[in-house]
Design a protein around this motif. Structure first.
Motif, PDB file in Angstrom:
ATOM      1  N   TYR A 204       0.843  -1.204   0.000  1.00 10.65           N
ATOM      2  CA  TYR A 204       0.000   0.000   0.000  1.00 10.65           C
ATOM      3  C   TYR A 204       0.879   1.255   0.000  1.00 10.65           C
ATOM      4  O   TYR A 204       0.605   2.240  -0.688  1.00 10.65           O
ATOM      5  CB  TYR A 204      -0.985   0.005   1.188  1.00 10.65           C
ATOM      6  N   ILE A 205       1.965   1.182   0.763  1.00 11.37           N
ATOM      7  CA  ILE A 205       2.897   2.320   0.794  1.00 11.37           C
ATOM      8  C   ILE A 205       3.498   2.553  -0.593  1.00 11.37           C
ATOM      9  O   ILE A 205       3.512   3.681  -1.105  1.00 11.37           O
ATOM     10  CB  ILE A 205       4.023   2.051   1.825  1.00 11.37           C
ATOM     11  N   THR A 206       4.010   1.488  -1.215  1.00 14.56           N
ATOM     12  CA  THR A 206       4.695   1.693  -2.511  1.00 14.56           C
ATOM     13  C   THR A 206       3.700   2.141  -3.582  1.00 14.56           C
ATOM     14  O   THR A 206       4.034   2.977  -4.423  1.00 14.56           O
ATOM     15  CB  THR A 206       5.464   0.429  -2.957  1.00 14.56           C
ATOM     16  N   GLN A 207       2.478   1.623  -3.530  1.00 14.02           N
ATOM     17  CA  GLN A 207       1.482   2.057  -4.525  1.00 14.02           C
ATOM     18  C   GLN A 207       1.065   3.509  -4.286  1.00 14.02           C
ATOM     19  O   GLN A 207       0.751   4.230  -5.232  1.00 14.02           O
ATOM     20  CB  GLN A 207       0.256   1.135  -4.510  1.00 14.02           C
ATOM     21  N   THR A 208       1.067   3.936  -3.035  1.00 13.72           N
ATOM     22  CA  THR A 208       0.746   5.344  -2.751  1.00 13.72           C
ATOM     23  C   THR A 208       1.887   6.233  -3.275  1.00 13.72           C
ATOM     24  O   THR A 208       1.635   7.247  -3.935  1.00 13.72           O
ATOM     25  CB  THR A 208       0.547   5.559  -1.229  1.00 13.72           C
ATOM     26  N   ALA A 209       3.110   5.811  -3.010  1.00 14.68           N
ATOM     27  CA  ALA A 209       4.260   6.593  -3.501  1.00 14.68           C
ATOM     28  C   ALA A 209       4.275   6.644  -5.031  1.00 14.68           C
ATOM     29  O   ALA A 209       4.696   7.642  -5.624  1.00 14.68           O
ATOM     30  CB  ALA A 209       5.557   5.988  -2.971  1.00 14.68           C
ATOM     31  N   ALA A 210       3.784   5.579  -5.656  1.00 13.01           N
ATOM     32  CA  ALA A 210       3.766   5.522  -7.132  1.00 13.01           C
ATOM     33  C   ALA A 210       2.578   6.278  -7.716  1.00 13.01           C
ATOM     34  O   ALA A 210       2.446   6.378  -8.937  1.00 13.01           O
ATOM     35  CB  ALA A 210       3.739   4.065  -7.588  1.00 13.01           C
ATOM     36  N   ASN A 286      10.861   9.855  -0.812  1.00 15.52           N
ATOM     37  CA  ASN A 286       9.466  10.191  -1.124  1.00 15.52           C
ATOM     38  C   ASN A 286       8.747  10.675   0.120  1.00 15.52           C
ATOM     39  O   ASN A 286       8.911  10.099   1.188  1.00 15.52           O
ATOM     40  CB  ASN A 286       8.717   8.933  -1.583  1.00 15.52           C
ATOM     41  N   LYS A 287       7.912  11.677  -0.043  1.00 15.66           N
ATOM     42  CA  LYS A 287       7.049  12.094   1.071  1.00 15.66           C
ATOM     43  C   LYS A 287       5.735  11.341   0.884  1.00 15.66           C
ATOM     44  O   LYS A 287       5.113  11.424  -0.169  1.00 15.66           O
ATOM     45  CB  LYS A 287       6.834  13.618   0.977  1.00 15.66           C
ATOM     46  N   LEU A 288       5.334  10.611   1.906  1.00 10.80           N
ATOM     47  CA  LEU A 288       4.123   9.791   1.747  1.00 10.80           C
ATOM     48  C   LEU A 288       2.893  10.548   2.200  1.00 10.80           C
ATOM     49  O   LEU A 288       2.900  11.177   3.265  1.00 10.80           O
ATOM     50  CB  LEU A 288       4.233   8.543   2.617  1.00 10.80           C
ATOM     51  N   ASN A 289       1.853  10.431   1.422  1.00 10.10           N
ATOM     52  CA  ASN A 289       0.586  11.037   1.799  1.00 10.10           C
ATOM     53  C   ASN A 289      -0.173  10.030   2.673  1.00 10.10           C
ATOM     54  O   ASN A 289      -0.611   8.994   2.175  1.00 10.10           O
ATOM     55  CB  ASN A 289      -0.200  11.344   0.514  1.00 10.10           C
ATOM     56  N   TYR A 290      -0.257  10.298   3.955  1.00  6.59           N
ATOM     57  CA  TYR A 290      -0.979   9.367   4.825  1.00  6.59           C
ATOM     58  C   TYR A 290      -1.817  10.103   5.852  1.00  6.59           C
ATOM     59  O   TYR A 290      -1.557  11.266   6.165  1.00  6.59           O
ATOM     60  CB  TYR A 290      -0.010   8.401   5.525  1.00  6.59           C
ATOM     61  N   LYS A 291      -2.835   9.404   6.339  1.00  8.56           N
ATOM     62  CA  LYS A 291      -3.637   9.988   7.426  1.00  8.56           C
ATOM     63  C   LYS A 291      -3.984   8.892   8.436  1.00  8.56           C
ATOM     64  O   LYS A 291      -4.045   7.711   8.094  1.00  8.56           O
ATOM     65  CB  LYS A 291      -4.901  10.654   6.876  1.00  8.56           C
TER      66      LYS A 291
END
Ligand code: NAD
Ligand code: WQD
Length: 340
Positions: A204-210, A286-291
């Motif tokens: 999920y992290i790598t797909q968000t970064a992508a 990468n800066k990850l968009n998370y909440k």
């Protein structure tokens, strides 16, 4: 030359294990039904190993086809059994699929072992059998807790079936209880490629970064842990794959001290969800968009392995860091998505 049958050998853990088996000189035959993988994985394996393992596309639930397979390949020395369905949520919605695929197929395979005198069997188990353990780190002696999901239950039942047969036949078996496998092969030729929306943290992290997912949801920051997020033991997939080769070697050379042995396969180190996110940001830039969102039902708070038994008895130890695992996961995601 004798062969090792790897069921589910085109899947995430299976493909990395096939590479390590071939590197160690084993001749492999794969069974897979492509329910959670594709034939491209074979190209990845061949690119790393310069050897394309024989592969039979068949469904292990088809008892007749399984029987015919063993007639055709009558020189199987050992089996590493990865093939299973593994989505926890799906198992709650469709338990019979899980009992049939994970338990039914196992019974067919074990019947062939019994009838043909195949003695060496490695099983993919999971730390999920421990539930939320009473003490940490978790040793193999920790009690198996009532399963939270049908998926988890199939792992518990499967271990019992294998144990029973090992006492009633010549079967020697090792159950490897994996903690949380992450990362990809260093070549980026193979890796984890979940179908649909990833359920697990690192894809999920790598797909968000992508840019494939808009935002990562962190399931809870109010747990009784140092930063409030859940703790897991994340193990590099290549370290995990190597544990299988060592376990198989132990069985083939009859070094096992019990007909059914269990080993935790983790790093021994717990990391929180927020630590994983920050390590990913650090390693990849990468800066990850998370909440932060609500807790995910069924999540245990904290789980990490005591790996002392695997270290001492198998002579196996995780060597790679979480940073290496996250960097390899990102390299793989970029390759799959064509990102420079
Ligand atoms: P995966 O889905 O990537 O691989 C499983 C492979 O088995 C797939 O290629 C799939 O097509 C195949 N398969 C499934 N059912 C089949 C059938 N009936 N006949 C033939 N092939 C079939 O999963 P994975 O992550 O590589 O997991 C491998 C094993 O490890 C599973 O048993 C899983 O339960 C266990 N496990 C996985 C994790 C994890 O986090 N990935 C953790 C603990 C245990
Ligand atoms: C890890 C942590 C989540 C996704 C599951 C199965 C288990 C085993 C491994 C096979 C947890 C958090 C996750 C997300 C998040 N598989 N998370 N946002 O839950 O330890 O185990 O896979 O046997 O049976 O249950 O792994 O990767 O799903 O989650 O915050 O989008 O990341 O809450 O704390 P888990 P996971």
């Amino acid at each position: 030359m004798k062969r090792i049958l790897v069921t589910g050998g085109l899947g995430y853990i299976g493909s990395h294990t096939v590479v390590e088996l071939q590197a160690a000189g084993y001749k492999v035959v794969i069974i897979d039904n492509l329910s959670n993988s594709t034939m491209d994985v074979l190209d990845g394996i061949a690119a790393i190993s310069s050897e394309r393992p024989d592969t039979e596309i068949l469904d292990l639930r088809d008892k007749e086809k399984v029987h015919t397979f063993f007639n055709d390949y009558n020189n199987i020395e050992g089996i590493i059994h990865f093939a299973a369905s593994k989505a926890v949520g799906e198992s709650v919605e469709n338990p019979l699929l899980y009992y049939e695929n994970n338990v039914g197929s196992l019974v067919y395979l074990l019947k062939e072992c019994r009838d043909r005198g195949i003695e060496n069997f490695i099983f993919s188990s999971s730390c999920t059998v421990y539930g939320q353990p009473d003490t940490l780190p978790i040793t193999e002696d920790a009690p198996v807790k009532p399963a939270i999901s049908p998926y988890g239950n199939t792992k518990q039942i499967s271990e019992e079936i294998i144990r029973d047969l090992s006492h009633a036949s010549n079967l020697r078996a090792i159950s490897l209880r994996y903690f949380n496998p992450i990362g990809a092969h260093g070549s980026a030729e193979i890796g984890e490629l979940p179908k649909g929306v990833p359920q697990n943290l690192v894809p999920y992290i790598t797909q968000t970064a992508a840019g494939i997912r808009e935002e990562l949801s962190v399931f809870g920051n109010d747990y009784p842990t140092p930063d409030g997020s859940c703790i897991r033991d994340y193990i590099h997939i290549v370290d995990l794959a190597k544990a299988h080769v060592i376990a198989l070697q132990r069985l083939i050379s009859k070094e096992n001290t019990d007909d059914f042995e269990i080993f935790n396969v983790g790093t021994g180190k717990g990391s929180s969800v927020l630590e994983v996110i920050h390590a990913f940001e650090e390693v990849t830039g990468n800066k990850l968009n998370y909440k932060i969102v609500d807790r995910r039902p069924g999540d245990v708070i904290s789980v990490y392995a005591d790996t002392g038994k695997a270290n001492r008895v198998l002579g196996w130890k995780a060597e790679k860091t979480m940073e290496e695992a996250l960097a390899s996961a990102w390299a793989w995601e970029k390759k799959v998505r064509g990102i420079q």
